[in-house]
Design a protein around this motif. Structure first.
Motif, PDB file in Angstrom:
ATOM      1  N   ALA A   1       0.837  -1.209   0.000  1.00  0.00           N
ATOM      2  CA  ALA A   1       0.000   0.000   0.000  1.00  0.00           C
ATOM      3  C   ALA A   1       0.868   1.255   0.000  1.00  0.00           C
ATOM      4  N   LYS A   2       1.955   1.229   0.744  1.00  0.00           N
ATOM      5  CA  LYS A   2       2.878   2.366   0.767  1.00  0.00           C
ATOM      6  C   LYS A   2       3.565   2.531  -0.579  1.00  0.00           C
ATOM      7  N   ALA A   3       3.945   1.425  -1.201  1.00  0.00           N
ATOM      8  CA  ALA A   3       4.644   1.485  -2.487  1.00  0.00           C
ATOM      9  C   ALA A   3       3.783   2.127  -3.566  1.00  0.00           C
ATOM     10  N   VAL A   4       2.488   1.817  -3.576  1.00  0.00           N
ATOM     11  CA  VAL A   4       1.605   2.358  -4.620  1.00  0.00           C
ATOM     12  C   VAL A   4       0.869   3.610  -4.159  1.00  0.00           C
ATOM     13  N   ASN A   5       1.167   4.068  -2.929  1.00  0.00           N
ATOM     14  CA  ASN A   5       0.538   5.267  -2.358  1.00  0.00           C
ATOM     15  C   ASN A   5      -0.995   5.116  -2.327  1.00  0.00           C
ATOM     16  N   ALA A   6      -1.459   4.027  -1.720  1.00  0.00           N
ATOM     17  CA  ALA A   6      -2.904   3.762  -1.621  1.00  0.00           C
ATOM     18  C   ALA A   6      -3.592   4.873  -0.837  1.00  0.00           C
ATOM     19  N   THR A   7      -4.660   5.424  -1.409  1.00  0.00           N
ATOM     20  CA  THR A   7      -5.339   6.591  -0.858  1.00  0.00           C
ATOM     21  C   THR A   7      -6.842   6.340  -0.795  1.00  0.00           C
ATOM     22  N   PRO A   8      -7.403   6.137   0.398  1.00  0.00           N
ATOM     23  CA  PRO A   8      -8.848   5.888   0.499  1.00  0.00           C
ATOM     24  C   PRO A   8      -9.653   7.161   0.246  1.00  0.00           C
ATOM     25  N   ILE A   9     -10.769   7.015  -0.468  1.00  0.00           N
ATOM     26  CA  ILE A   9     -11.724   8.103  -0.658  1.00  0.00           C
ATOM     27  C   ILE A   9     -13.134   7.522  -0.574  1.00  0.00           C
ATOM     28  N   PRO A  10     -14.118   8.323  -0.167  1.00  0.00           N
ATOM     29  CA  PRO A  10     -15.492   7.821  -0.115  1.00  0.00           C
ATOM     30  C   PRO A  10     -16.005   7.442  -1.505  1.00  0.00           C
ATOM     31  N   LEU A  11     -16.964   6.546  -1.552  1.00  0.00           N
ATOM     32  CA  LEU A  11     -17.544   6.110  -2.827  1.00  0.00           C
ATOM     33  C   LEU A  11     -18.076   7.292  -3.621  1.00  0.00           C
ATOM     34  N   ASP A  12     -18.698   8.238  -2.952  1.00  0.00           N
ATOM     35  CA  ASP A  12     -19.280   9.383  -3.646  1.00  0.00           C
ATOM     36  C   ASP A  12     -18.233  10.262  -4.319  1.00  0.00           C
ATOM     37  N   GLN A  13     -16.963  10.123  -3.926  1.00  0.00           N
ATOM     38  CA  GLN A  13     -15.899  10.912  -4.545  1.00  0.00           C
ATOM     39  C   GLN A  13     -15.231  10.187  -5.704  1.00  0.00           C
ATOM     40  N   ALA A  14     -15.827   9.079  -6.144  1.00  0.00           N
ATOM     41  CA  ALA A  14     -15.246   8.316  -7.249  1.00  0.00           C
ATOM     42  C   ALA A  14     -15.041   9.154  -8.509  1.00  0.00           C
ATOM     43  N   PRO A  15     -15.998   9.992  -8.910  1.00  0.00           N
ATOM     44  CA  PRO A  15     -15.749  10.800 -10.117  1.00  0.00           C
ATOM     45  C   PRO A  15     -14.501  11.665 -10.008  1.00  0.00           C
ATOM     46  N   GLN A  16     -14.273  12.270  -8.835  1.00  0.00           N
ATOM     47  CA  GLN A  16     -13.072  13.079  -8.645  1.00  0.00           C
ATOM     48  C   GLN A  16     -11.829  12.201  -8.654  1.00  0.00           C
TER      49      GLN A  16
END
Length: 407
Positions: free
Chosen positions: A367-382
């Motif tokens: 996760a650190k290597a690929v810079n995994a970044t959680p976002i809410p489902l509603d922010q999927a378009p962004q």
């Protein structure tokens, strides 16, 4: 239970989050569903509550309008979640299990599945071998960028995490098991990476970064990552990779500056069919560039792992040949150098259990290597918009707000 929300492709450059049907144990008609699959009973399936569901570069190809994906197609094939319901034919998976869902949909019964070739299962897509959730021409299985998703052949497909509490502590890492970590690892394995290898990886997107982390896990001595995007190259450099910016010239010359030789032992294509040129052609689409470059810079007798996506239909291609997936590849060069080429979907189940153990026992921080970044489902378009602009992040959708609660 009723109700569901999902991310759908609504035309080139546009995705929307909208209300959709809660999954049932039957494949319904809808955008992209093969008519021969409509009404197919899925008594062997499980309904999974998505805890993490990732945005993938393969999704981005569809969203850019570079495939024949139909409007309304629910996206998403990188799914990690909790089983909330099982069909009557499921024997071993239980409600409450925390699981990784391989992006390949496989029956476990056909010749290819029995040989471990789950990326080309013969029974899940009436058009041709191979299937995936939420993807064009893959049979029409509904995508998992949603609150809930149906997983067929649950006993075969689902990888259960042995300890839920431990898994939730490492859930962002484990979320990479559905696709990009095994896919990057597969690219390296098929390219012949082993202890002491020198490796060139074309592309510093999430799959390329996962391949780079995999190369180190396999014991590579030097991992060189090439890209046009400085932010993504900086991300690769952050965990020990050498990097080259292909906008500044041919990879061969820059590789020689690093290694003292213009060739590497192993080459991995993590770019695919939307490749751009090098040097002065860096802003021009040149779909065969990566494959031709890999043949130039991989030593004679070496191998090319090609997890990057190539398609049989590309309506956005610049010429008629490329629209059919025909590229100007210097195959004679590869023949002369006795190269081996390995293509196609990664058979995720060949690797995901071992990679899970590497994560759980702190042998890799994917996760650190690929810079995994959680976002809410509603922010999927962004998230799609930012990813398309080259953000050096792996966006992980959080449909139920569970990732925000993890360490």
């Amino acid at each position: 239970m009723s109700g569901n929300k999902a991310v759908a492709y609504m035309g080139p450059g546009k995705v929307e989050v909208h209300a959709t049907d809660y999954p049932e144990f039957e494949l319904k008609d809808g955008p992209g569903v093969n008519p021969a699959n409509v009404g197919r009973k899925v008594r062997h399936g499980a309904i999974v509550k998505a805890i993490a569901t990732n945005i993938c570069g393969s999704d981005q190809h569809m969203v850019r309008g570079r495939t024949t994906a139909p409007v309304g197609l629910v996206l998403g094939h990188e799914i990690t979640g909790e089983v909330v319901e099982t069909g009557p034919d499921v024997e071993f998976i239980r409600t409450g299990d925390l699981v990784s869902v391989p992006f390949n949909i496989a029956c476990g019964r056909c010749r290819n599945c029995k040989e471990g070739k789950t990326g080309v299962c013969e029974n899940v897509n009436p058009d041709r071998p191979g299937s995936a959730y939420g993807y064009v021409d893959m049979g029409g299985w509904v995508g998992g960028q949603a609150e809930y998703v149906l997983v067929p052949y649950a006993d075969w497909n689902l990888l259960k995490f042995p300890d839920k509490e431990q898994a939730m502590e490492k859930i962002l890492d484990l979320a990479m098991l559905a696709d990009i970590f095994p896919t990057g690892f597969h690219g390296c394995v098929t390219a012949g990476v082993q202890p002491g290898s020198t490796v060139y990886i074309a592309g510093a997107g999430p799959v390329g970064l996962a391949a780079a982390a995999s190369a180190f896990l396999l014991g590579a001595a030097v991992v060189i990552v090439g890209d046009l995007n400085k932010e993504r190259l900086d991300q690769a450099h952050s965990f020990g990779c050498e990097t080259i910016n292909v906008a500044e010239g041919e990879p061969q010359d820059q590789i020689e500056q690093i290694l003292g030789s213009p060739e590497v032992d192993c080459g991995v294509d993590a770019v695919g069919f939307e490749a751009r040129g090098h040097g002065r052609d860096a802003e021009t689409e040149r779909p065969a560039t990566v494959l031709n470059t890999l043949m130039e810079i991989t030593r004679a007798g070496g191998a090319l792992g090609i997890p990057g996506l190539y398609v049989t239909g590309d309506p956005g291609a610049k010429d008629e040949a490329a629209k059919q997936g025909s590229l100007s590849i210097r195959f004679g060069l590869g023949w002369a150098k006795s190269h081996s080429f390995f293509t196609g979907q990664c058979p995720v189940m060949r690797y995901n259990r071992q990679l899970m153990m590497a994560i759980l026992h702190d042998r890799v921080q994917i996760a650190k290597a690929v810079n995994a970044t959680p976002i809410p489902l509603d922010q999927a378009p962004q998230g799609y918009e930012d990813f398309d602009k080259g953000a050096a992040r792996k966006f992980v959708l959080d449909p139920h707000g569970m990732l925000a609660k993890t360490p």
